[in-house]
Design a protein around this motif. Structure first.
Motif, PDB file in Angstrom:
ATOM      1  N   LYS A 120       0.865  -1.173   0.000  1.00  0.00           N
ATOM      2  CA  LYS A 120       0.000   0.000   0.000  1.00  0.00           C
ATOM      3  C   LYS A 120       0.903   1.223   0.000  1.00  0.00           C
ATOM      4  CE  LYS A 120      -3.008   2.793   2.796  1.00  0.00           C
ATOM      5  NZ  LYS A 120      -2.152   3.971   2.684  1.00  0.00           N
ATOM      6  N   CYS A 121       0.507   2.251  -0.728  1.00  0.00           N
ATOM      7  CA  CYS A 121       1.253   3.506  -0.743  1.00  0.00           C
ATOM      8  C   CYS A 121       1.437   3.998   0.695  1.00  0.00           C
ATOM      9  CB  CYS A 121       0.484   4.536  -1.570  1.00  0.00           C
ATOM     10  SG  CYS A 121       1.224   6.179  -1.603  1.00  0.00           S
ATOM     11  N   ALA A 122       2.603   4.527   1.011  1.00  0.00           N
ATOM     12  CA  ALA A 122       2.914   4.988   2.365  1.00  0.00           C
ATOM     13  C   ALA A 122       2.149   6.238   2.781  1.00  0.00           C
ATOM     14  CB  ALA A 122       4.418   5.230   2.495  1.00  0.00           C
ATOM     15  N   CYS A 123       1.487   6.911   1.845  1.00  0.00           N
ATOM     16  CA  CYS A 123       0.648   8.070   2.163  1.00  0.00           C
ATOM     17  C   CYS A 123      -0.562   7.576   2.956  1.00  0.00           C
ATOM     18  CB  CYS A 123       0.211   8.758   0.870  1.00  0.00           C
ATOM     19  SG  CYS A 123      -0.993  10.080   1.087  1.00  0.00           S
ATOM     20  N   GLY A 124      -0.785   8.147   4.114  1.00  0.00           N
ATOM     21  CA  GLY A 124      -1.860   7.698   4.994  1.00  0.00           C
ATOM     22  C   GLY A 124      -3.253   7.794   4.402  1.00  0.00           C
ATOM     23  N   ASP A 125      -3.502   8.767   3.537  1.00  0.00           N
ATOM     24  CA  ASP A 125      -4.831   8.942   2.949  1.00  0.00           C
ATOM     25  C   ASP A 125      -5.021   8.181   1.643  1.00  0.00           C
ATOM     26  OD1 ASP A 125      -5.559  10.678   4.977  1.00  0.00           O
ATOM     27  OD2 ASP A 125      -4.909  12.451   3.880  1.00  0.00           O
ATOM     28  N   CYS A 126      -3.967   7.675   1.074  1.00  0.00           N
ATOM     29  CA  CYS A 126      -3.995   7.031  -0.238  1.00  0.00           C
ATOM     30  C   CYS A 126      -4.454   5.576  -0.113  1.00  0.00           C
ATOM     31  CB  CYS A 126      -2.596   7.095  -0.852  1.00  0.00           C
ATOM     32  SG  CYS A 126      -2.541   6.597  -2.581  1.00  0.00           S
ATOM     33  N   VAL A 127      -5.218   5.111  -1.091  1.00  0.00           N
ATOM     34  CA  VAL A 127      -5.679   3.723  -1.099  1.00  0.00           C
ATOM     35  C   VAL A 127      -4.972   2.894  -2.170  1.00  0.00           C
ATOM     36  CG1 VAL A 127      -7.937   4.320  -0.165  1.00  0.00           C
ATOM     37  CG2 VAL A 127      -7.623   4.242  -2.642  1.00  0.00           C
ATOM     38  N   CYS A 128      -3.993   3.472  -2.841  1.00  0.00           N
ATOM     39  CA  CYS A 128      -3.311   2.794  -3.946  1.00  0.00           C
ATOM     40  C   CYS A 128      -2.379   1.684  -3.458  1.00  0.00           C
ATOM     41  CB  CYS A 128      -2.497   3.795  -4.757  1.00  0.00           C
ATOM     42  SG  CYS A 128      -3.513   5.026  -5.590  1.00  0.00           S
ATOM     43  N   VAL A 129      -2.282   0.647  -4.277  1.00  0.00           N
ATOM     44  CA  VAL A 129      -1.312  -0.427  -4.077  1.00  0.00           C
ATOM     45  C   VAL A 129      -0.291  -0.266  -5.191  1.00  0.00           C
ATOM     46  CG1 VAL A 129      -0.968  -2.919  -4.096  1.00  0.00           C
ATOM     47  CG2 VAL A 129      -2.998  -1.952  -3.012  1.00  0.00           C
ATOM     48  N   VAL A 130       0.977  -0.338  -4.823  1.00  0.00           N
ATOM     49  CA  VAL A 130       2.043  -0.050  -5.766  1.00  0.00           C
ATOM     50  C   VAL A 130       3.080  -1.171  -5.777  1.00  0.00           C
ATOM     51  CG1 VAL A 130       3.324   1.315  -4.066  1.00  0.00           C
ATOM     52  CG2 VAL A 130       3.697   1.732  -6.472  1.00  0.00           C
ATOM     53  N   SER A 131       3.677  -1.391  -6.936  1.00  0.00           N
ATOM     54  CA  SER A 131       4.748  -2.364  -7.078  1.00  0.00           C
ATOM     55  C   SER A 131       5.976  -1.865  -6.327  1.00  0.00           C
ATOM     56  CB  SER A 131       5.074  -2.536  -8.566  1.00  0.00           C
ATOM     57  OG  SER A 131       6.337  -3.109  -8.734  1.00  0.00           O
ATOM     58  N   VAL A 132       6.598  -2.729  -5.582  1.00  0.00           N
ATOM     59  CA  VAL A 132       7.819  -2.365  -4.853  1.00  0.00           C
ATOM     60  C   VAL A 132       8.888  -1.903  -5.832  1.00  0.00           C
ATOM     61  CG1 VAL A 132       9.678  -3.274  -3.386  1.00  0.00           C
ATOM     62  CG2 VAL A 132       7.305  -3.889  -2.917  1.00  0.00           C
ATOM     63  N   GLU A 133       8.952  -2.516  -6.992  1.00  0.00           N
ATOM     64  CA  GLU A 133       9.950  -2.165  -8.012  1.00  0.00           C
ATOM     65  C   GLU A 133       9.703  -0.794  -8.626  1.00  0.00           C
ATOM     66  OE1 GLU A 133      12.642  -3.982  -9.394  1.00  0.00           O
ATOM     67  OE2 GLU A 133      12.426  -5.249  -7.633  1.00  0.00           O
ATOM     68  N   LYS A 134       8.436  -0.435  -8.871  1.00  0.00           N
ATOM     69  CA  LYS A 134       8.110   0.786  -9.605  1.00  0.00           C
ATOM     70  C   LYS A 134       7.704   1.954  -8.734  1.00  0.00           C
ATOM     71  CE  LYS A 134       6.778  -1.738 -13.698  1.00  0.00           C
ATOM     72  NZ  LYS A 134       5.719  -2.052 -14.645  1.00  0.00           N
ATOM     73  N   GLY A 135       7.523   1.732  -7.440  1.00  0.00           N
ATOM     74  CA  GLY A 135       7.112   2.806  -6.545  1.00  0.00           C
ATOM     75  C   GLY A 135       8.197   3.853  -6.356  1.00  0.00           C
ATOM     76  N   VAL A 136       7.789   5.033  -5.901  1.00  0.00           N
ATOM     77  CA  VAL A 136       8.718   6.125  -5.609  1.00  0.00           C
ATOM     78  C   VAL A 136       9.217   5.930  -4.176  1.00  0.00           C
ATOM     79  CG1 VAL A 136       8.956   8.623  -5.385  1.00  0.00           C
ATOM     80  CG2 VAL A 136       7.516   7.666  -7.190  1.00  0.00           C
ATOM     81  N   LYS A 137      10.508   5.758  -4.013  1.00  0.00           N
ATOM     82  CA  LYS A 137      11.082   5.484  -2.688  1.00  0.00           C
ATOM     83  C   LYS A 137      11.616   6.759  -2.063  1.00  0.00           C
ATOM     84  CE  LYS A 137      12.190   0.843  -4.211  1.00  0.00           C
ATOM     85  NZ  LYS A 137      11.661   0.913  -5.555  1.00  0.00           N
ATOM     86  N   ARG A 138      11.164   7.043  -0.842  1.00  0.00           N
ATOM     87  CA  ARG A 138      11.632   8.206  -0.078  1.00  0.00           C
ATOM     88  C   ARG A 138      11.753   7.812   1.384  1.00  0.00           C
ATOM     89  NH1 ARG A 138       9.751  11.995  -3.694  1.00  0.00           N
ATOM     90  NH2 ARG A 138      11.356  12.097  -5.236  1.00  0.00           N
TER      91      ARG A 138
END
Length: 56
Positions: free
Chosen positions: A9-27
């Motif tokens: 799940k996206c690390a943004c608390g309000d976001c409901v998106c599921v993201v690929s570990v490979e393609k996600g934006v890492k911060r």
């Protein structure tokens, strides 16, 4: 036994998106669905994914 995580799940608390570990934006050790979420919506823009209304 090992487990490989491919999507999170996206690390943004309000976001409901599921993201690929490979393609996600890492911060700061966290994975986000896009730049808006990764930047904590400083511009006020949502992630723009269909069905998600997050704005930080």
């Amino acid at each position: 036994m090992s487990v490989t995580i491919e999507q999170v799940k996206c690390a943004c608390g309000d976001c409901v998106c599921v993201v690929s570990v490979e393609k996600g934006v890492k911060r700061n050790g966290r994975i986000y669905c896009g730049e808006s979420c990764a930047e904590h919506h400083t511009s006020g823009a949502g992630c723009e994914h269909a069905g998600c209304t997050c704005h930080g």
